[in-house]
Design a protein around this motif. Structure first.
Motif, PDB file in Angstrom:
ATOM      1  N   UNK A  27       0.835  -1.203   0.000  1.00 43.46           N
ATOM      2  CA  UNK A  27       0.000   0.000   0.000  1.00 43.46           C
ATOM      3  C   UNK A  27       0.867   1.249   0.000  1.00 43.46           C
ATOM      4  N   UNK A  28       1.922   1.249   0.826  1.00 43.84           N
ATOM      5  CA  UNK A  28       2.803   2.410   0.893  1.00 43.84           C
ATOM      6  C   UNK A  28       3.529   2.615  -0.430  1.00 43.84           C
ATOM      7  N   UNK A  29       3.939   1.532  -1.068  1.00 43.75           N
ATOM      8  CA  UNK A  29       4.606   1.642  -2.375  1.00 43.75           C
ATOM      9  C   UNK A  29       3.673   2.267  -3.406  1.00 43.75           C
ATOM     10  N   UNK A  30       2.390   1.947  -3.325  1.00 48.05           N
ATOM     11  CA  UNK A  30       1.418   2.517  -4.250  1.00 48.05           C
ATOM     12  C   UNK A  30       1.107   3.975  -3.940  1.00 48.05           C
ATOM     13  N   UNK A  31       1.357   4.392  -2.713  1.00 43.80           N
ATOM     14  CA  UNK A  31       1.213   5.811  -2.373  1.00 43.80           C
ATOM     15  C   UNK A  31       2.417   6.620  -2.839  1.00 43.80           C
ATOM     16  N   UNK A  32       3.572   5.968  -2.847  1.00 36.80           N
ATOM     17  CA  UNK A  32       4.804   6.661  -3.234  1.00 36.80           C
ATOM     18  C   UNK A  32       4.971   6.762  -4.743  1.00 36.80           C
ATOM     19  N   UNK A  33       4.415   5.788  -5.470  1.00 36.73           N
ATOM     20  CA  UNK A  33       4.596   5.746  -6.929  1.00 36.73           C
ATOM     21  C   UNK A  33       3.279   5.393  -7.606  1.00 36.73           C
ATOM     22  N   UNK A  34       3.115   5.865  -8.816  1.00 38.88           N
ATOM     23  CA  UNK A  34       1.899   5.623  -9.587  1.00 38.88           C
ATOM     24  C   UNK A  34       1.998   4.251 -10.265  1.00 38.88           C
ATOM     25  N   UNK A 136     -11.141   3.206 -16.219  1.00 42.15           N
ATOM     26  CA  UNK A 136     -10.474   3.955 -17.288  1.00 42.15           C
ATOM     27  C   UNK A 136     -10.574   5.453 -17.007  1.00 42.15           C
ATOM     28  N   UNK A 137     -11.716   5.879 -16.529  1.00 42.44           N
ATOM     29  CA  UNK A 137     -11.910   7.300 -16.192  1.00 42.44           C
ATOM     30  C   UNK A 137     -11.029   7.685 -15.008  1.00 42.44           C
ATOM     31  N   UNK A 138     -11.013   6.832 -13.975  1.00 39.16           N
ATOM     32  CA  UNK A 138     -10.241   7.149 -12.763  1.00 39.16           C
ATOM     33  C   UNK A 138      -8.756   7.238 -13.058  1.00 39.16           C
ATOM     34  N   UNK A 139      -8.255   6.340 -13.886  1.00 41.43           N
ATOM     35  CA  UNK A 139      -6.825   6.336 -14.216  1.00 41.43           C
ATOM     36  C   UNK A 139      -6.412   7.558 -15.028  1.00 41.43           C
ATOM     37  N   UNK A 140      -7.389   8.220 -15.660  1.00 42.33           N
ATOM     38  CA  UNK A 140      -7.084   9.425 -16.435  1.00 42.33           C
ATOM     39  C   UNK A 140      -6.979  10.666 -15.558  1.00 42.33           C
ATOM     40  N   UNK A 141      -7.357  10.551 -14.280  1.00 45.11           N
ATOM     41  CA  UNK A 141      -7.237  11.677 -13.360  1.00 45.11           C
ATOM     42  C   UNK A 141      -5.758  11.988 -13.098  1.00 45.11           C
ATOM     43  N   UNK A 142      -5.435  13.210 -12.715  1.00 49.42           N
ATOM     44  CA  UNK A 142      -4.048  13.523 -12.338  1.00 49.42           C
ATOM     45  C   UNK A 142      -3.585  12.625 -11.181  1.00 49.42           C
ATOM     46  N   UNK A 143      -2.319  12.278 -11.178  1.00 50.76           N
ATOM     47  CA  UNK A 143      -1.758  11.395 -10.157  1.00 50.76           C
ATOM     48  C   UNK A 143      -1.992  11.947  -8.757  1.00 50.76           C
ATOM     49  N   UNK A 144      -1.903  13.254  -8.589  1.00 44.42           N
ATOM     50  CA  UNK A 144      -2.083  13.849  -7.269  1.00 44.42           C
ATOM     51  C   UNK A 144      -3.495  13.595  -6.740  1.00 44.42           C
ATOM     52  N   UNK A 145      -4.494  13.645  -7.622  1.00 43.77           N
ATOM     53  CA  UNK A 145      -5.872  13.403  -7.204  1.00 43.77           C
ATOM     54  C   UNK A 145      -6.072  11.938  -6.829  1.00 43.77           C
ATOM     55  N   UNK A 150      -6.462   7.443  -2.862  1.00 45.48           N
ATOM     56  CA  UNK A 150      -5.879   6.188  -2.387  1.00 45.48           C
ATOM     57  C   UNK A 150      -5.460   6.314  -0.921  1.00 45.48           C
ATOM     58  N   UNK A 151      -4.915   7.460  -0.554  1.00 48.18           N
ATOM     59  CA  UNK A 151      -4.535   7.708   0.834  1.00 48.18           C
ATOM     60  C   UNK A 151      -5.749   7.615   1.750  1.00 48.18           C
ATOM     61  N   UNK A 152      -6.876   8.121   1.293  1.00 47.63           N
ATOM     62  CA  UNK A 152      -8.100   8.049   2.076  1.00 47.63           C
ATOM     63  C   UNK A 152      -8.546   6.599   2.258  1.00 47.63           C
ATOM     64  N   UNK A 153      -8.471   5.790   1.213  1.00 47.47           N
ATOM     65  CA  UNK A 153      -8.849   4.377   1.314  1.00 47.47           C
ATOM     66  C   UNK A 153      -7.918   3.636   2.271  1.00 47.47           C
TER      67      UNK A 153
END
Length: 244
Positions: A27-34, A136-145, A150-153
């Motif tokens: 989970x932490x790795x996914x927060x650090x990198x896209x 597909x829509x979610x992945x098109x969002x900016x990485x910061x969003x 993801x941090x909230x989840x």
């Protein structure tokens, strides 16, 4: 020279804790990198584990047990009081949070986006655009969003994962590594006190890895040559820590 650490749990509780720790690291790795859609696999694995097992009661018992043990250690002259007090503070804070927390991951079951994805992610190759247009829509969002969402989840699991990490840290620190030799690629040991975790530190340059088995007071380590995938007949030097 790269040194690798192999760990083998000797009871079901530590086995569960190690799995939770492994998922927390992902989970932490996914927060650090896209990592795109791959970020959902550890999240859904954690959701499933939390639904199948109620870890809260067991973790609270372990926290109380460790707090009692640390309070007794404070009276010993050879103990670092500052470190003990730090761990007591961290464990107490983690216990207070876990006592009032809702069932881990419960709120995520109400998330319609995650629920739709989770149903599809269990099927091989079923996360294509035509299967999950919302993904597909979610992945098109900016990485910061996406990172913020993801941090909230992930935060819904913090009340469980934080104390588990502390408990494993304490378990690992109970015993220091000692240099051992496995004659003919085999080592066997026993302990008067019940063990919970076997740790083997080994140089990757040796070209082998350990397979560890055991239960409570006895354990055995076989070293396997990676390239040939067969038991090593060489003498292997390694470091061993047996944690109660």
């Amino acid at each position: 020279m790269t040194e690798l650490i192999y760990e083998q749990p000797l009871n079901e509780k530590i086995r569960s804790y190690l799995r939770l720790e492994y998922l927390a690291q992902q989970l932490q790795a996914n927060l650090d990198h896209d990592h795109q859609h791959r970020c959902f696999y550890p999240l859904f694995s954690l959701c499933e584990l939390s639904e199948r097992c109620d870890y809260r009661g067991e973790v609270l018992k372990d926290l109380d047990r460790q707090l009692f043990a640390l309070s007794k250690w404070q009276s010993l002259p050879s103990i670092n009081d500052e470190q003990i007090e730090l761990y007591i503070s961290k464990l107490s804070a983690a216990r207070d949070v876990l006592q009032v927390a809702q069932r881990t991951g419960h709120q995520l079951k109400q998330d319609r986006f995650l629920t739709a994805l989770r149903q599809r992610f269990n099927m091989p190759g079923a996360s294509c655009n035509f299967d999950l247009p919302q993904l597909h829509y979610w992945l098109a969002k900016p990485w910061e969003d996406r990172q913020a969402e993801y941090q909230d989840w992930v935060s819904h699991f913090a009340s469980l994962l934080s104390p588990v990490k502390l408990l494993l840290d304490l378990t690992r620190q109970t015993t220091e590594y000692q240099i051992k030799q496995a004659s003919g690629g085999f080592y066997q040991g026993n302990s008067e006190q019940a063990l919970s975790l076997i740790r083997v530190k080994l140089s990757a340059d040796l070209g082998c890895y350990p397979t560890i088995s055991g239960h409570r007071n006895r354990y055995a380590i076989h070293f396997v040559q990676f390239d040939q995938q067969k038991h090593s007949d060489q003498t292997v030097e390694f470091e061993l820590a047996t944690c109660p």
